[in-house]
Design a protein around this motif. Structure first.
Motif, PDB file in Angstrom:
ATOM      1  N   GLN A  76       0.835  -1.211   0.000  1.00 27.18           N
ATOM      2  CA  GLN A  76       0.000   0.000   0.000  1.00 27.18           C
ATOM      3  C   GLN A  76       0.857   1.244   0.000  1.00 27.18           C
ATOM      4  N   ALA A  77       1.903   1.255   0.815  1.00 19.93           N
ATOM      5  CA  ALA A  77       2.780   2.424   0.886  1.00 19.93           C
ATOM      6  C   ALA A  77       3.486   2.651  -0.446  1.00 19.93           C
ATOM      7  N   VAL A 132       1.612   6.656  -6.926  1.00 19.81           N
ATOM      8  CA  VAL A 132       0.441   7.376  -7.432  1.00 19.81           C
ATOM      9  C   VAL A 132       0.551   8.863  -7.134  1.00 19.81           C
ATOM     10  N   GLU A 133       0.943   9.202  -5.931  1.00 17.87           N
ATOM     11  CA  GLU A 133       0.950  10.605  -5.501  1.00 17.87           C
ATOM     12  C   GLU A 133       2.152  11.387  -6.024  1.00 17.87           C
ATOM     13  N   GLU A 183      -5.039  -8.577  -2.608  1.00 14.54           N
ATOM     14  CA  GLU A 183      -5.915  -7.645  -1.912  1.00 14.54           C
ATOM     15  C   GLU A 183      -6.664  -6.791  -2.924  1.00 14.54           C
ATOM     16  N   ARG A 184      -8.000  -6.852  -2.849  1.00 13.14           N
ATOM     17  CA  ARG A 184      -8.828  -6.117  -3.799  1.00 13.14           C
ATOM     18  C   ARG A 184      -8.522  -4.621  -3.774  1.00 13.14           C
ATOM     19  N   GLY A 185      -8.216  -4.085  -2.599  1.00  9.15           N
ATOM     20  CA  GLY A 185      -7.980  -2.661  -2.478  1.00  9.15           C
ATOM     21  C   GLY A 185      -6.727  -2.173  -3.198  1.00  9.15           C
ATOM     22  N   LEU A 186      -5.833  -3.087  -3.572  1.00 13.30           N
ATOM     23  CA  LEU A 186      -4.621  -2.695  -4.273  1.00 13.30           C
ATOM     24  C   LEU A 186      -4.796  -2.631  -5.780  1.00 13.30           C
ATOM     25  N   VAL A 187      -5.881  -3.218  -6.289  1.00 21.11           N
ATOM     26  CA  VAL A 187      -6.018  -3.425  -7.731  1.00 21.11           C
ATOM     27  C   VAL A 187      -6.024  -2.107  -8.494  1.00 21.11           C
ATOM     28  N   ALA A 188      -6.874  -1.170  -8.083  1.00 27.14           N
ATOM     29  CA  ALA A 188      -7.032   0.072  -8.841  1.00 27.14           C
ATOM     30  C   ALA A 188      -5.732   0.874  -8.880  1.00 27.14           C
ATOM     31  N   GLU A 189      -5.067   1.011  -7.726  1.00 31.79           N
ATOM     32  CA  GLU A 189      -3.825   1.788  -7.693  1.00 31.79           C
ATOM     33  C   GLU A 189      -2.730   1.090  -8.488  1.00 31.79           C
ATOM     34  N   VAL A 199      -0.650   2.675 -11.652  1.00 30.52           N
ATOM     35  CA  VAL A 199       0.808   2.762 -11.718  1.00 30.52           C
ATOM     36  C   VAL A 199       1.343   2.046 -12.954  1.00 30.52           C
ATOM     37  N   LEU A 200       0.782   0.888 -13.282  1.00 29.67           N
ATOM     38  CA  LEU A 200       1.240   0.145 -14.459  1.00 29.67           C
ATOM     39  C   LEU A 200       0.958   0.924 -15.743  1.00 29.67           C
TER      40      LEU A 200
END
Length: 211
Positions: free
Chosen positions: A22-23, A29-30, A106-112, A116-117
């Motif tokens: 996540q980090a 992203v940021e 982890e589903r929460g990682l998919v969008a970010e 990034v890709l």
């Protein structure tokens, strides 16, 4: 069927691994990929750099997550020997389900991760290369099974290669289908459950006479 729920120690390892990913993704992203460093990932994930390296070899791996790999255990040997059911498609599915349980998705990682890709073609290329390596692993396992089961095919290296390659392509297509369904679903659930479902649907398709 899925393996039993992991114990407390494994859940803590999963939480640390998730925090590191996540980090890494949030920084990319940021602030862009150039801002991603092991020290900054460790700071945001509240772990030491030494702990980071217990989980990931480098920052790119933390961003991409685990590469898919076949299990190097009794499940792989059982597959090569013709198990567990004797039906090739179903048994490839069982092997991939067993393999998927070794990795936490982890589903929460998919969008970010997708963001990034898309922004970093070099990482996308690395992800595609890892999938090609996984496809080659599946093809090799299928070839070993077919070679043991069919002496005539074993004596035809080109035919063996083609048939094993086709099986691997179909298997990876089912895996991608499961991932798409899982990542797009709002119903929750686990990736391994969706993978089991996709292979069951594939088995139904190839077993049914089409008219």
């Amino acid at each position: 069927m899925p393996d039993p729920e992991p114990g407390l120690r494994e859940r803590k390892r999963h939480a640390t691994r998730l925090a590191i990913q996540q980090a890494a993704l949030r920084i990319a992203v940021e602030d862009g990929l150039g801002a991603v460093t092991v020290d900054e990932i460790s700071r945001r994930a509240d772990v030491s750099p030494r702990t980071f390296f217990n989980y990931f070899a480098n920052k790119e791996q933390a961003i991409l997550g685990d590469d898919p790999r076949l299990p190097d255990d009794a499940a792989l040997q059982a597959f090569v020997d013709g198990g567990p059911s004797g039906e090739l498609v179903a048994d490839i599915g069982a092997l991939l389900v067993h393999s998927a349980q070794a990795f936490f998705t982890e589903r929460g990682l998919v969008a970010e991760r997708q963001q990034v890709l898309r922004a970093n073609p070099e990482l996308f290329s690395r992800r595609m290369a890892s999938m090609q390596e996984f496809q080659a692993e599946v093809q090799a396992a299928v070839a070993r099974r077919l070679e043991r089961a069919d002496p005539v095919l074993a004596a035809d290296p080109e035919g063996l290669r083609r048939r094993a390659g086709l099986a691997a392509v179909i298997a990876l297509a089912a895996l991608r289908h499961a991932w798409w369904e899982w990542s797009a679903s709002d119903a929750g659930g686990e990736l391994v459950d969706e993978l089991e479902r996709s292979f069951a649907e594939l088995d139904a398709l190839v077993s049914r006479s089409l008219v």
